[in-house]
Design an enzyme around this catalytic site. Structure first.
Site, PDB file in Angstrom:
ATOM      1  N   HIS A  21       1.019  -1.094  -0.053  1.00 17.94           N
ATOM      2  CA  HIS A  21       0.175   0.038   0.096  1.00 17.94           C
ATOM      3  C   HIS A  21       0.830   1.253  -0.098  1.00 17.94           C
ATOM      4  CE1 HIS A  21      -3.606  -2.422   1.249  1.00 17.94           C
ATOM      5  NE2 HIS A  21      -2.638  -3.158   1.636  1.00 17.94           N
ATOM      6  N   GLU A 202      -7.372 -12.529   6.128  1.00 19.51           N
ATOM      7  CA  GLU A 202      -6.059 -11.971   6.957  1.00 19.51           C
ATOM      8  C   GLU A 202      -6.678 -12.156   8.323  1.00 19.51           C
ATOM      9  OE1 GLU A 202      -5.545  -7.784   6.528  1.00 19.51           O
ATOM     10  OE2 GLU A 202      -3.710  -7.633   7.350  1.00 19.51           O
ATOM     11  N   ASP A 280       3.422  -5.388   2.199  1.00 19.71           N
ATOM     12  CA  ASP A 280       2.347  -4.624   2.829  1.00 19.71           C
ATOM     13  C   ASP A 280       2.460  -3.343   3.074  1.00 19.71           C
ATOM     14  OD1 ASP A 280      -0.445  -4.721   3.485  1.00 19.71           O
ATOM     15  OD2 ASP A 280      -0.261  -6.003   5.251  1.00 19.71           O
TER      16      ASP A 280
HETATM   17  N1  ADE Z   1      -4.759  -1.513   4.328  1.00 21.58           N
HETATM   18  C1  ADE Z   1      -3.381  -1.247   4.456  1.00 21.58           C
HETATM   19  N2  ADE Z   1      -2.977  -2.265   4.886  1.00 21.58           N
HETATM   20  C2  ADE Z   1      -3.926  -3.086   5.108  1.00 21.58           C
HETATM   21  C3  ADE Z   1      -3.886  -4.642   5.585  1.00 21.58           C
HETATM   22  N3  ADE Z   1      -2.895  -5.318   5.875  1.00 21.58           N
HETATM   23  N4  ADE Z   1      -5.130  -5.118   5.671  1.00 21.58           N
HETATM   24  C4  ADE Z   1      -6.156  -4.440   5.435  1.00 21.58           C
HETATM   25  N5  ADE Z   1      -6.268  -3.188   4.919  1.00 21.58           N
HETATM   26  C5  ADE Z   1      -5.278  -2.564   4.894  1.00 21.58           C
HETATM   27 ZN    ZN Z   2      -2.706  -5.309   2.311  1.00 22.16          ZN
END
Ligand code: ADE
Ligand code: ZN
Length: 339
Positions: A21, A202, A280
């Protein structure tokens, strides 16, 4: 192999990053610098105090700080500087190709135009290709804690930029926000020619992974850890070779795993899943690509061959043409032949 030999192997290994991200690459130093030039007061006395706040028990703890952090980004140049810093870091770690998420709703809700974010990120990606030789793709993520109408309006804004945005994804607070909530948005996105991905499994249950596959038609699952709880789902993912973009240090910092030695990456590989390793939100989770590769290599005692296969999967699972994948994979093969 001795750990320092694996370190060296990982450092030079040509890699693709498929789950990062851009707002999660905002380092505290740059956050303070941008805040200052934008006249924004941060609720932390120093870079150290900010870093000290990066202690999370679950995804939501992180998201609260992440959305506040991105609040310093106001101008096109801010998004450029953010993206450029990431690309330089990625290049220094032998990342040859990056597929980068951005969260436009995290900006439009604050009154920052969609185009301000997109233009700054895009200008940096072009410079990254020209000056660093790093190729990149952009993936627009919808914030799942907002409603589907808001996502649909965001998709409307993206339609003019099909030349810049390869896919749409789904991120933010997973529990209570199942993929099916966004079925109409993803149907339309696919009809308009976008590829699709989604964060699933997740924190959320296997049912959310099934929905991402069957309702959203995703080409990759972001994370997917909890898929392992469902044998039929594992068989489906393995049969389809659906790539999982796994994020080891993220999982550790967000308490998705208790200990890196208990990380499911090795089990995923054993059970035939098509896994990749990614960072991530590297500024918040303590490491970029090399640190993620090293963390699993060390804790799970992964061999050089396994690490090379994971890197190969990254190129294979990328949203690139076969010719582009072959060109990148040839660089991996050249490295492996010489390493
Ligand atoms: N936004 C940024 N990182 C994230 C993650 N690991 N899970 C969900 N949304 C996110
Ligand atoms: Zn993510």
């Amino acid at each position: 192999m001795y750990m320092n030999a694996i370190d060296d192997f990982v450092t030079k290994l040509p890699k693709a990053e498929l789950h990062v991200h851009i707002e999660g690459t905002l380092e505290p130093e740059l956050m303070f610098a941008i805040a200052e030039r934008n006249g924004i007061a941060l609720p932390y006395a120093s870079v150290e105090a900010l870093r000290a706040a990066y202690s999370f028990r679950r995804l939501q703890d992180f998201l609260d700080i992440y959305y506040r952090g991105m609040g310093v980004l106001l101008h096109e140049q801010d998004f450029y500087d953010l993206t450029w810093a990431y690309l330089e870091k990625a290049r220094s770690q032998n990342v040859l190709h990056a597929e980068i998420f951005f969260d436009p709703q995290g900006h439009t809700v604050r009154g920052v135009a969609f185009e301000t974010a997109l233009d700054g990120i895009w200008r940096a990606l072009r410079d990254g290709a020209d000056r660093l030789g790093i190729s990149a793709k952009l993936i627009l993520c919808f914030l799942r804690h907002l409603d589907a109408d808001d996502a649909m309006r965001t998709l409307d804004q993206a339609l003019a930029y099909k030349d810049r945005i390869v896919a749409v994804g789904l991120d933010s607070s997973e529990l209570g926000h199942p993929p099916e909530k966004f079925k109409a948005v993803f149907d339309r996105a696919r009809a308009e020619g976008f590829l699709t991905v989604a964060h699933a499994g997740e924190e959320g249950p296997p049912a959310y992974v099934w929905q991402a596959l069957d309702e959203l038609g995703v080409a990759r699952i972001d994370h997917g850890n909890r898929a392992l709880e469902d044998d039929a789902l594992v068989r489906r993912l393995a049969a389809d070779k659906t790539p999982l973009t796994v994020c080891p240090l993220s999982n550790l910092r967000l308490c998705v795993v208790d200990d890196m030695a208990a990380h499911p990456l090795a089990e995923m590989i054993e059970r035939g899943l098509f896994v990749t390793v990614n960072s991530d939100d590297p500024s918040y989770f303590g490491g970029y690509m090399n640190e993620n590769y090293r963390a699993v290599a060390d804790a799970l005692d992964l061999s050089r061959d396994t690490l090379a296969e994971v890197a190969r999967n990254g190129f294979e699972a990328a949203f690139l043409t076969d010719a582009e994948k072959a060109a990148l994979t040839a660089k991996l093969d050249a490295y492996l032949a010489s390493a």
